[in-house]
Write an enzyme that holds these catalytic residues in place. Structure first.
Site, PDB file in Angstrom:
ATOM      1  N   ARG A  74      25.253 -11.488  50.203  1.00  0.00           N
ATOM      2  CA  ARG A  74      25.426 -12.745  49.140  1.00  0.00           C
ATOM      3  C   ARG A  74      24.512 -13.340  49.193  1.00  0.00           C
ATOM      4  O   ARG A  74      23.948 -14.147  48.160  1.00  0.00           O
ATOM      5  CB  ARG A  74      26.862 -13.381  49.520  1.00  0.00           C
ATOM      6  CG  ARG A  74      28.035 -12.392  49.037  1.00  0.00           C
ATOM      7  CD  ARG A  74      29.410 -13.029  49.293  1.00  0.00           C
ATOM      8  NE  ARG A  74      29.496 -14.059  47.981  1.00  0.00           N
ATOM      9  CZ  ARG A  74      29.877 -13.502  46.802  1.00  0.00           C
ATOM     10  NH1 ARG A  74      30.046 -12.267  46.572  1.00  0.00           N
ATOM     11  NH2 ARG A  74      30.283 -14.524  45.811  1.00  0.00           N
ATOM     12  N   THR A 129      25.414 -16.334  41.312  1.00  0.00           N
ATOM     13  CA  THR A 129      25.745 -15.488  40.135  1.00  0.00           C
ATOM     14  C   THR A 129      25.014 -15.615  38.993  1.00  0.00           C
ATOM     15  O   THR A 129      24.678 -14.705  38.501  1.00  0.00           O
ATOM     16  CB  THR A 129      27.397 -15.580  40.081  1.00  0.00           C
ATOM     17  OG1 THR A 129      28.059 -15.291  41.080  1.00  0.00           O
ATOM     18  CG2 THR A 129      27.958 -14.571  38.893  1.00  0.00           C
ATOM     19  N   ARG A 149      18.626 -11.651  42.449  1.00  0.00           N
ATOM     20  CA  ARG A 149      18.962 -12.094  40.955  1.00  0.00           C
ATOM     21  C   ARG A 149      17.929 -13.104  40.399  1.00  0.00           C
ATOM     22  O   ARG A 149      17.629 -13.199  39.499  1.00  0.00           O
ATOM     23  CB  ARG A 149      20.524 -12.739  41.064  1.00  0.00           C
ATOM     24  CG  ARG A 149      21.383 -11.965  41.065  1.00  0.00           C
ATOM     25  CD  ARG A 149      22.979 -12.511  41.286  1.00  0.00           C
ATOM     26  NE  ARG A 149      23.817 -11.473  41.375  1.00  0.00           N
ATOM     27  CZ  ARG A 149      25.102 -11.895  41.928  1.00  0.00           C
ATOM     28  NH1 ARG A 149      25.338 -12.724  42.573  1.00  0.00           N
ATOM     29  NH2 ARG A 149      26.155 -10.863  41.869  1.00  0.00           N
ATOM     30  N   ASN A 177      23.533  -9.500  35.556  1.00  0.00           N
ATOM     31  CA  ASN A 177      22.962 -10.130  36.790  1.00  0.00           C
ATOM     32  C   ASN A 177      22.602  -9.132  37.846  1.00  0.00           C
ATOM     33  O   ASN A 177      22.546  -9.520  39.212  1.00  0.00           O
ATOM     34  CB  ASN A 177      23.728 -11.270  37.393  1.00  0.00           C
ATOM     35  CG  ASN A 177      25.202 -11.000  37.911  1.00  0.00           C
ATOM     36  OD1 ASN A 177      25.450  -9.635  37.806  1.00  0.00           O
ATOM     37  ND2 ASN A 177      25.996 -11.803  38.515  1.00  0.00           N
ATOM     38  N   HIS A 204      25.952  -6.488  42.033  1.00  0.00           N
ATOM     39  CA  HIS A 204      27.076  -6.926  42.845  1.00  0.00           C
ATOM     40  C   HIS A 204      27.413  -6.823  44.264  1.00  0.00           C
ATOM     41  O   HIS A 204      27.117  -5.771  44.683  1.00  0.00           O
ATOM     42  CB  HIS A 204      28.373  -6.249  42.086  1.00  0.00           C
ATOM     43  CG  HIS A 204      29.990  -6.442  42.722  1.00  0.00           C
ATOM     44  ND1 HIS A 204      30.706  -7.501  42.407  1.00  0.00           N
ATOM     45  CD2 HIS A 204      30.515  -5.760  43.915  1.00  0.00           C
ATOM     46  CE1 HIS A 204      31.711  -7.603  43.244  1.00  0.00           C
ATOM     47  NE2 HIS A 204      31.618  -6.704  44.136  1.00  0.00           N
ATOM     48  N   GLU A 216      36.763  -2.162  48.083  1.00  0.00           N
ATOM     49  CA  GLU A 216      35.823  -1.910  46.894  1.00  0.00           C
ATOM     50  C   GLU A 216      35.201  -0.510  47.706  1.00  0.00           C
ATOM     51  O   GLU A 216      35.017   0.450  46.746  1.00  0.00           O
ATOM     52  CB  GLU A 216      34.844  -2.953  46.822  1.00  0.00           C
ATOM     53  CG  GLU A 216      35.566  -3.952  46.158  1.00  0.00           C
ATOM     54  CD  GLU A 216      34.453  -5.190  45.857  1.00  0.00           C
ATOM     55  OE1 GLU A 216      34.979  -6.112  45.366  1.00  0.00           O
ATOM     56  OE2 GLU A 216      33.290  -5.166  46.310  1.00  0.00           O
TER      57      GLU A 216
END
Ligand code: CMP
Length: 140
Positions: A87, A93, A104, A114, A117, A128
């Protein structure tokens, strides 16, 4: 600190610009290992399932349209504290708020397009990963 796995998607805006290798270089430079990876075209059903948590959001239709608009690269990343580490490496984001050096900041076009993920928790990472990979496709 513990070795964790997280789930990553390189999104259609990035694959369209041939940025898979450039994104992977940032991931690997940050000390994360790509232990599974495949390129695919998501079906609407797959995208709707993946983003079900956002289905009441006004941007849900746009999000599903975008994620099915071109190839994505789904990945499993492994490393110390991988969920939070990735992250940090992705950045905010909205690329307008992303820190220098993040994926990003370097590559994203907008809050929707963007580029990447990443899972937001170890629990969601496991869910996921299981949506896209079977155990023998992940080799650490
Ligand atoms: P991601 O980490 O893939 O998880 C949900 C996605 O929804 C997010 O990245 C953004 O790309 C997208 N998203 C969030 N807010 C908006 C918005 N206001 N408009 C369009 N897409 C959005």
């Amino acid at each position: 600190m513990s070795i964790q796995r997280t789930f990553s998607i390189i999104k259609p805006d990035a694959t369209e610009r041939n940025l898979t290798g450039a994104v992977n270089a940032v991931i690997e430079s940050a000390g994360l290992r790509i232990v599974a990876q495949k390129r695919l075209l998501m079906s609407r059903r797959e995208a709707e399932t993946f983003y079900a948590v956002h289905k009441e959001r006004p941007f849900f239709g746009e999000l599903v349209d975008f994620m099915t608009s071109g190839p994505v690269v789904v990945q499993v990343l492994e490393g110390e504290n991988a969920v939070m580490r990735y992250r940090d490496v992705m950045g905010a984001t909205n690329p307008a708020n992303a820190a220098e050096g993040t994926i990003r900041k370097k590559f994203a076009r907008s809050i929707g397009e963007n580029s990447v993920h990443g899972s937001d928790s170890p629990e969601n990472a496991a869910i996921e990963i299981a949506q896209f990979f079977s155990g023998n496709e992940i080799v650490g």
